[in-house]
Scaffold this active site. Structure first.
Site, PDB file in Angstrom:
ATOM      1  N   SER A  60       8.153   0.498 -12.722  1.00 25.19           N
ATOM      2  CA  SER A  60       8.105  -0.615 -13.527  1.00 25.19           C
ATOM      3  C   SER A  60       6.617  -1.229 -13.398  1.00 25.19           C
ATOM      4  O   SER A  60       5.871  -0.654 -12.581  1.00 25.19           O
ATOM      5  CB  SER A  60       9.343  -1.410 -12.944  1.00 25.19           C
ATOM      6  OG  SER A  60       8.830  -1.854 -11.689  1.00 25.19           O
ATOM      7  N   LYS A  94       7.935   9.730  -8.207  1.00 27.66           N
ATOM      8  CA  LYS A  94       8.299   8.201  -8.106  1.00 27.66           C
ATOM      9  C   LYS A  94       9.349   8.013  -8.890  1.00 27.66           C
ATOM     10  O   LYS A  94       9.210   8.121 -10.179  1.00 27.66           O
ATOM     11  CB  LYS A  94       6.984   7.543  -8.619  1.00 27.66           C
ATOM     12  CG  LYS A  94       7.330   5.963  -8.951  1.00 27.66           C
ATOM     13  CD  LYS A  94       7.245   5.081  -7.558  1.00 27.66           C
ATOM     14  CE  LYS A  94       6.982   3.718  -7.890  1.00 27.66           C
ATOM     15  NZ  LYS A  94       6.730   2.708  -6.710  1.00 27.66           N
ATOM     16  N   GLY A  98       0.752  -1.379   0.014  1.00 29.62           N
ATOM     17  CA  GLY A  98       0.045   0.082   0.171  1.00 29.62           C
ATOM     18  C   GLY A  98       0.820   1.269  -0.114  1.00 29.62           C
ATOM     19  O   GLY A  98       0.209   2.265   0.351  1.00 29.62           O
TER      20      GLY A  98
END
Length: 492
Positions: free
Chosen positions: A309, A305, A287
């Protein structure tokens, strides 16, 4: 002007150092420690993600506490001659001696200021790129509190470097006194575990222990050394040894070869280069993105971020945060890859490599919190040479650790906290995701010595509205960081 003594003992210490006229002739370990501390500071500056002017030219402003006769001051000037040095000491005569020592090195006097100051009540204006003090903390009543005050005077990304005596110091003399049925009058110094708790929050860094040995011709020469260096102030509340006890203990020291141990701790701590946190998890899928979005909403923060990926399977975390927090300012990823693998493996699957040069922490709007979301857990490879924990250490932001609330979380969470502490990375707190589990919460708080920032319940359908409700469970930025960032969000 001499500061008013904070305690009677502080006044006694000040007089003792005032009278240490021949300090430089005896300060062998003090000189060695000054060189070691300067080297530690230089290494920490070179290793961190420092502001551009420091990386290229070194620190612009340095504050030194407990400068004594200028042993460390001389080292600082030799390494960073361009820096403005503010050298301070509680003892007026020590300040005068430091000024005299540095006169030959500092013809351009505007780059050095010598000031009588009580380190427990700093009265100089920051910010400073480096704040340091050699073998001074052991003389202070509450070293942890002093370090916290000094950290506030650091510039973003600034470094606090100090050394202090530890409990193994003068062990041979204490043993010789004990053999005579007496307790040595030398101060009781803290152990390494106690000193480890002096890390100023939310700075990152760690302590290193070093041991030295100095041989004295006789035991009485050791006692004369203490007086010559101003260090003969007896421990608080301690009794005095008789003349006979002193002579017999000195004879025992002679019989042992006259060697005296010094045990020191060196600590270097970096203030975060900007306001923000690094969000990581105990595992993949715990989470992190949900909690990152909650923090962005709660703090009106920026979001980044760095490595994404798995884009072949979903929209990606940056798009998710932008959707859940309308109007959020999201920096683009430094690397975005299709395969649902670690960033390193996902980049390789596309015949690419993660470019470390693109992983520099965004410094835009530095007084607005930045939420940086990692990929997977701490030990996930980010590049060929770095894991996520290495990036966390490089960026220097305090960590928010996201963990599951239920079965299996204790092992994963405590291991992650241990890894962060081993690297000297500050921990802002833990967020537990899932059904409330009071027993797990208590265990993590107690054994992990960490604050639980919030417990976030499982939510089937996360929308901007439900996310805002979840975000309200988290503490505000001011509640989390105000003690270390004066003025709250406005910074310093």
């Amino acid at each position: 002007m001499t500061p008013t003594p904070s305690t009677p003992r502080a006044a006694l210490i000040g007089r003792s150092f005032d009278n240490a006229e021949r300090y430089d002739t005896a300060a062998v370990v003090q000189r060695l420690s000054a060189g070691e501390l300067a080297a530690e500071i230089a290494h920490a500056l070179a290793a961190g993600a420092w502001p551009a002017h420091e990386a290229e030219h070194g620190p612009a402003r340095i504050l030194e506490i407990g400068c004594g006769t200028g042993l460390l001051t001389e080292q600082l000037h030799a390494r960073w001659p361009q820096a403005e040095i503010v050298a301070t000491d509680y003892s007026p005569r020590m300040v005068a001696r430091a000024r005299d020592r540095m006169a030959a090195f500092l013809p351009d006097r505007h780059r050095a200021m010598f000031h009588v100051m009580d380190a427990t009540r700093p009265d100089v204006d920051g910010p400073f790129d480096v704040i340091c003090g050699n073998m001074v903390l052991q003389w202070l009543e509450n070293p942890a509190e002093v370090l916290q005050k000094l950290a506030v005077l650091l510039a973003p990304g600034g470094l606090l470097g100090v050394s202090t005596l530890l409990g193994g110091t003068f062990a041979q003399w204490r043993a010789a006194c004990a053999a005579e049925g007496a307790q040595a009058a030398t101060p009781t110094y803290p152990n390494a575990k106690t000193v480890a708790g002096w890390t100023p929050y939310p700075c990152s860094g760690a302590w290193r222990v070093a041991r030295y040995e100095q041989v004295f011709p006789t035991g009485l020469d050791f006692l004369r050394h203490l007086k010559t260096t101003g260090a003969a102030v007896p421990r608080e509340g301690g009794g005095r040894l008789s003349v006979g006890q002193i002579r017999r203990a000195a004879d025992r020291l002679n019989a042992g070869g006259g060697a005296i141990s010094w045990e020191l701790a060196y600590g270097c701590f970096r203030r975060p280069p900007r306001q923000g946190v690094f969000v990581t998890g105990t595992d993949t899928g715990v989470g992190k993105t949900l909690i990152s979005a909650c923090l962005v909403q709660r703090w009106q923060a920026l979001y980044w971020k760095p490595l994404q990926s798995g884009l072949a399977e979903d929209e990606g975390d940056t798009a998710t945060v932008a959707r859940l927090v309308p109007g959020a300012h999201c920096f683009p990823p430094a690397g975005a890859y299709q395969a649902p693998l670690s960033p390193q493996a996902a980049a390789r699957a596309q015949a690419e490599q993660v470019d470390p040069a693109r992983l520099a922490l965004p410094l835009a709007e530095p007084h607005r919190p930045l939420v940086v979301e990692g990929a997977g857990g701490l030990m996930v490879p980010a590049t060929d040479e770095m894991m996520m924990i290495d990036l966390a250490a490089l960026w220097g932001l305090p960590v928010v650790l996201v963990a599951r609330s239920g079965l299996g979380t204790l092992n994963h969470t405590l291991l992650s906290l241990g890894a962060l502490r081993e690297r000297g990375i500050a921990v802002a707190g833990v967020v537990l995701n899932g059904p409330a589990n009071p027993e797990n919460r208590r265990t993590i708080e107690s054994l992990g010595k960490v604050r639980i920032l919030a417990e976030i319940p499982w939510c089937e359908d996360v929308t901007p509205r439900t996310l805002a409700e979840l975000a309200a469970r988290l503490p505000s930025w001011e509640e989390t960081f105000a003690p270390s960032w004066p003025g709250g969000r406005t910074g310093t």
